[in-house]
Design a protein around this motif. Structure first.
Motif, PDB file in Angstrom:
ATOM      1  N   GLU A   8     -39.858 -29.611 -19.306  1.00 41.10           N
ATOM      2  CA  GLU A   8     -40.981 -30.127 -18.517  1.00 41.10           C
ATOM      3  C   GLU A   8     -40.828 -29.756 -17.048  1.00 41.10           C
ATOM      4  O   GLU A   8     -41.792 -29.391 -16.390  1.00 41.10           O
ATOM      5  N   VAL A   9     -39.613 -29.877 -16.528  1.00 43.34           N
ATOM      6  CA  VAL A   9     -39.359 -29.492 -15.139  1.00 43.34           C
ATOM      7  C   VAL A   9     -39.640 -28.003 -14.957  1.00 43.34           C
ATOM      8  O   VAL A   9     -40.193 -27.589 -13.935  1.00 43.34           O
ATOM      9  N   ALA A  10     -39.299 -27.204 -15.955  1.00 44.15           N
ATOM     10  CA  ALA A  10     -39.617 -25.772 -15.888  1.00 44.15           C
ATOM     11  C   ALA A  10     -41.124 -25.558 -15.759  1.00 44.15           C
ATOM     12  O   ALA A  10     -41.565 -24.662 -15.031  1.00 44.15           O
ATOM     13  N   LEU A  11     -41.918 -26.388 -16.422  1.00 40.37           N
ATOM     14  CA  LEU A  11     -43.378 -26.287 -16.256  1.00 40.37           C
ATOM     15  C   LEU A  11     -43.787 -26.626 -14.825  1.00 40.37           C
ATOM     16  O   LEU A  11     -44.649 -25.972 -14.243  1.00 40.37           O
ATOM     17  N   GLY A  12     -43.175 -27.671 -14.267  1.00 41.41           N
ATOM     18  CA  GLY A  12     -43.456 -28.025 -12.878  1.00 41.41           C
ATOM     19  C   GLY A  12     -43.080 -26.898 -11.926  1.00 41.41           C
ATOM     20  O   GLY A  12     -43.812 -26.580 -10.989  1.00 41.41           O
ATOM     21  N   MET A  13     -41.950 -26.274 -12.201  1.00 38.18           N
ATOM     22  CA  MET A  13     -41.512 -25.145 -11.376  1.00 38.18           C
ATOM     23  C   MET A  13     -42.424 -23.936 -11.583  1.00 38.18           C
ATOM     24  O   MET A  13     -42.702 -23.189 -10.642  1.00 38.18           O
ATOM     25  N   LEU A  14     -42.903 -23.736 -12.815  1.00 33.65           N
ATOM     26  CA  LEU A  14     -43.843 -22.643 -13.090  1.00 33.65           C
ATOM     27  C   LEU A  14     -45.131 -22.837 -12.301  1.00 33.65           C
ATOM     28  O   LEU A  14     -45.658 -21.889 -11.720  1.00 33.65           O
ATOM     29  N   GLU A  15     -45.613 -24.072 -12.259  1.00 34.25           N
ATOM     30  CA  GLU A  15     -46.820 -24.329 -11.478  1.00 34.25           C
ATOM     31  C   GLU A  15     -46.615 -23.932 -10.014  1.00 34.25           C
ATOM     32  O   GLU A  15     -47.454 -23.268  -9.405  1.00 34.25           O
ATOM     33  N   GLY A  16     -45.475 -24.339  -9.454  1.00 29.85           N
ATOM     34  CA  GLY A  16     -45.172 -23.976  -8.074  1.00 29.85           C
ATOM     35  C   GLY A  16     -45.056 -22.470  -7.894  1.00 29.85           C
ATOM     36  O   GLY A  16     -45.529 -21.912  -6.898  1.00 29.85           O
ATOM     37  N   ALA A  17     -44.452 -21.795  -8.859  1.00 34.88           N
ATOM     38  CA  ALA A  17     -44.306 -20.337  -8.790  1.00 34.88           C
ATOM     39  C   ALA A  17     -45.671 -19.662  -8.796  1.00 34.88           C
ATOM     40  O   ALA A  17     -45.905 -18.701  -8.045  1.00 34.88           O
ATOM     41  N   LEU A  18     -46.571 -20.162  -9.626  1.00 34.41           N
ATOM     42  CA  LEU A  18     -47.904 -19.564  -9.707  1.00 34.41           C
ATOM     43  C   LEU A  18     -48.719 -19.827  -8.440  1.00 34.41           C
ATOM     44  O   LEU A  18     -49.483 -18.974  -7.991  1.00 34.41           O
ATOM     45  N   LYS A  19     -48.553 -21.008  -7.855  1.00 36.81           N
ATOM     46  CA  LYS A  19     -49.318 -21.380  -6.663  1.00 36.81           C
ATOM     47  C   LYS A  19     -48.765 -20.747  -5.384  1.00 36.81           C
ATOM     48  O   LYS A  19     -49.534 -20.358  -4.506  1.00 36.81           O
ATOM     49  N   TYR A  20     -47.430 -20.671  -5.270  1.00 34.94           N
ATOM     50  CA  TYR A  20     -46.815 -20.300  -3.996  1.00 34.94           C
ATOM     51  C   TYR A  20     -45.945 -19.048  -4.058  1.00 34.94           C
ATOM     52  O   TYR A  20     -45.517 -18.555  -3.016  1.00 34.94           O
ATOM     53  N   GLY A  21     -45.658 -18.557  -5.253  1.00 34.38           N
ATOM     54  CA  GLY A  21     -44.761 -17.415  -5.411  1.00 34.38           C
ATOM     55  C   GLY A  21     -43.403 -17.896  -5.875  1.00 34.38           C
ATOM     56  O   GLY A  21     -42.820 -18.797  -5.261  1.00 34.38           O
ATOM     57  N   ARG A  22     -42.909 -17.307  -6.945  1.00 36.02           N
ATOM     58  CA  ARG A  22     -41.639 -17.737  -7.510  1.00 36.02           C
ATOM     59  C   ARG A  22     -40.517 -17.581  -6.488  1.00 36.02           C
ATOM     60  O   ARG A  22     -40.386 -16.547  -5.834  1.00 36.02           O
ATOM     61  N   HIS A  23     -39.763 -18.630  -6.327  1.00 37.11           N
ATOM     62  CA  HIS A  23     -38.588 -18.697  -5.450  1.00 37.11           C
ATOM     63  C   HIS A  23     -38.946 -18.546  -3.974  1.00 37.11           C
ATOM     64  O   HIS A  23     -38.087 -18.212  -3.154  1.00 37.11           O
ATOM     65  N   ASN A  24     -40.198 -18.825  -3.617  1.00 37.37           N
ATOM     66  CA  ASN A  24     -40.588 -18.749  -2.209  1.00 37.37           C
ATOM     67  C   ASN A  24     -39.714 -19.635  -1.335  1.00 37.37           C
ATOM     68  O   ASN A  24     -39.371 -19.277  -0.219  1.00 37.37           O
ATOM     69  N   TYR A  25     -39.350 -20.799  -1.847  1.00 34.59           N
ATOM     70  CA  TYR A  25     -38.548 -21.754  -1.084  1.00 34.59           C
ATOM     71  C   TYR A  25     -37.163 -21.199  -0.760  1.00 34.59           C
ATOM     72  O   TYR A  25     -36.556 -21.587   0.229  1.00 34.59           O
ATOM     73  N   ARG A  26     -36.670 -20.278  -1.581  1.00 37.83           N
ATOM     74  CA  ARG A  26     -35.359 -19.681  -1.300  1.00 37.83           C
ATOM     75  C   ARG A  26     -35.447 -18.686  -0.156  1.00 37.83           C
ATOM     76  O   ARG A  26     -34.465 -18.462   0.543  1.00 37.83           O
ATOM     77  N   VAL A  27     -36.593 -18.089   0.029  1.00 35.88           N
ATOM     78  CA  VAL A  27     -36.760 -17.081   1.080  1.00 35.88           C
ATOM     79  C   VAL A  27     -37.184 -17.733   2.388  1.00 35.88           C
ATOM     80  O   VAL A  27     -36.598 -17.477   3.434  1.00 35.88           O
ATOM     81  N   ILE A  28     -38.199 -18.609   2.317  1.00 39.64           N
ATOM     82  CA  ILE A  28     -38.738 -19.172   3.556  1.00 39.64           C
ATOM     83  C   ILE A  28     -38.160 -20.531   3.903  1.00 39.64           C
ATOM     84  O   ILE A  28     -38.370 -21.028   5.000  1.00 39.64           O
ATOM     85  N   GLY A  29     -37.430 -21.137   2.964  1.00 41.69           N
ATOM     86  CA  GLY A  29     -36.821 -22.438   3.225  1.00 41.69           C
ATOM     87  C   GLY A  29     -37.816 -23.573   3.058  1.00 41.69           C
ATOM     88  O   GLY A  29     -39.006 -23.351   2.816  1.00 41.69           O
TER      89      GLY A  29
END
Length: 172
Positions: free
Chosen positions: A52-73
């Motif tokens: 389920e958490v993977a689905l939540g993370m997938l939603e974020g990846a689709l909306k903002y770009g996968r792993h965006n938080y690792r690059v931009i903080g």
């Protein structure tokens, strides 16, 4: 409220489990077992929650770009606020986030996952308020304890029944 009775476990159909299996430690004969048992055990994670958490993370990846938080903080307050909103919505009786159709608890865990990943990587802005003095909660807990002792037989809470939360009548 239902109490867990480990002597009377039942499956979804209501049939009693005749046997509750527990893993018994055994003599380690495989050298890989001796090494592997000393490592982080992923078998302790509840897989359905992780998916389920993977689905939540997938939603974020689709909306903002996968792993965006690792690059931009990330900014701590943004993820704290998002987590708190999801938990508060859940606490107030809304199980499902209307925007994603995922459980609010799942969305909160997803937010915390991003924040924790950024913390581990050192890629976060710590914009928390100044730290409170240590032990500040102790005085409040003492007052709560005094109130609980003053009222040893409290009036039970008014709660919404499970049926009401699914569209049935409200119960007490």
């Amino acid at each position: 409220m239902a109490k867990w009775d480990h002597d009377d476990l039942r499956d979804k159909s209501g049939d009693r489990f005749d046997e509750v299996r527990r893993a018994e430690p055994s003599k380690l004969t495989n050298p890989k077992d001796a090494v592997g048992m000393k490592k982080v055990g992923l078998s302790v994670l509840p897989i359905r929650v992780m998916y389920e958490v993977a689905l939540g993370m997938l939603e974020g990846a689709l909306k903002y770009g996968r792993h965006n938080y690792r690059v931009i903080g990330v900014r701590a307050s943004v993820y704290y606020d998002a987590t708190k909103r999801h938990l508060d919505d859940w606490w107030e009786g809304e199980d499902i986030d209307p925007a994603s159709q995922l459980n609010h608890v799942t969305k909160a865990i997803s937010s915390l996952t991003v924040l924790r990943d950024a913390m581990i990587r050192g890629n976060w802005v710590d914009d928390r308020p100044p730290r409170s003095e240590p032990g500040w909660i102790d005085g409040l807990n003492a007052k709560a304890e005094a109130l609980i002792e003053k009222y040893p037989n409290p009036v039970p809470a008014y709660v919404q029944s499970v049926a009401a939360s699914r569209g049935g009548e409200v119960g007490v």
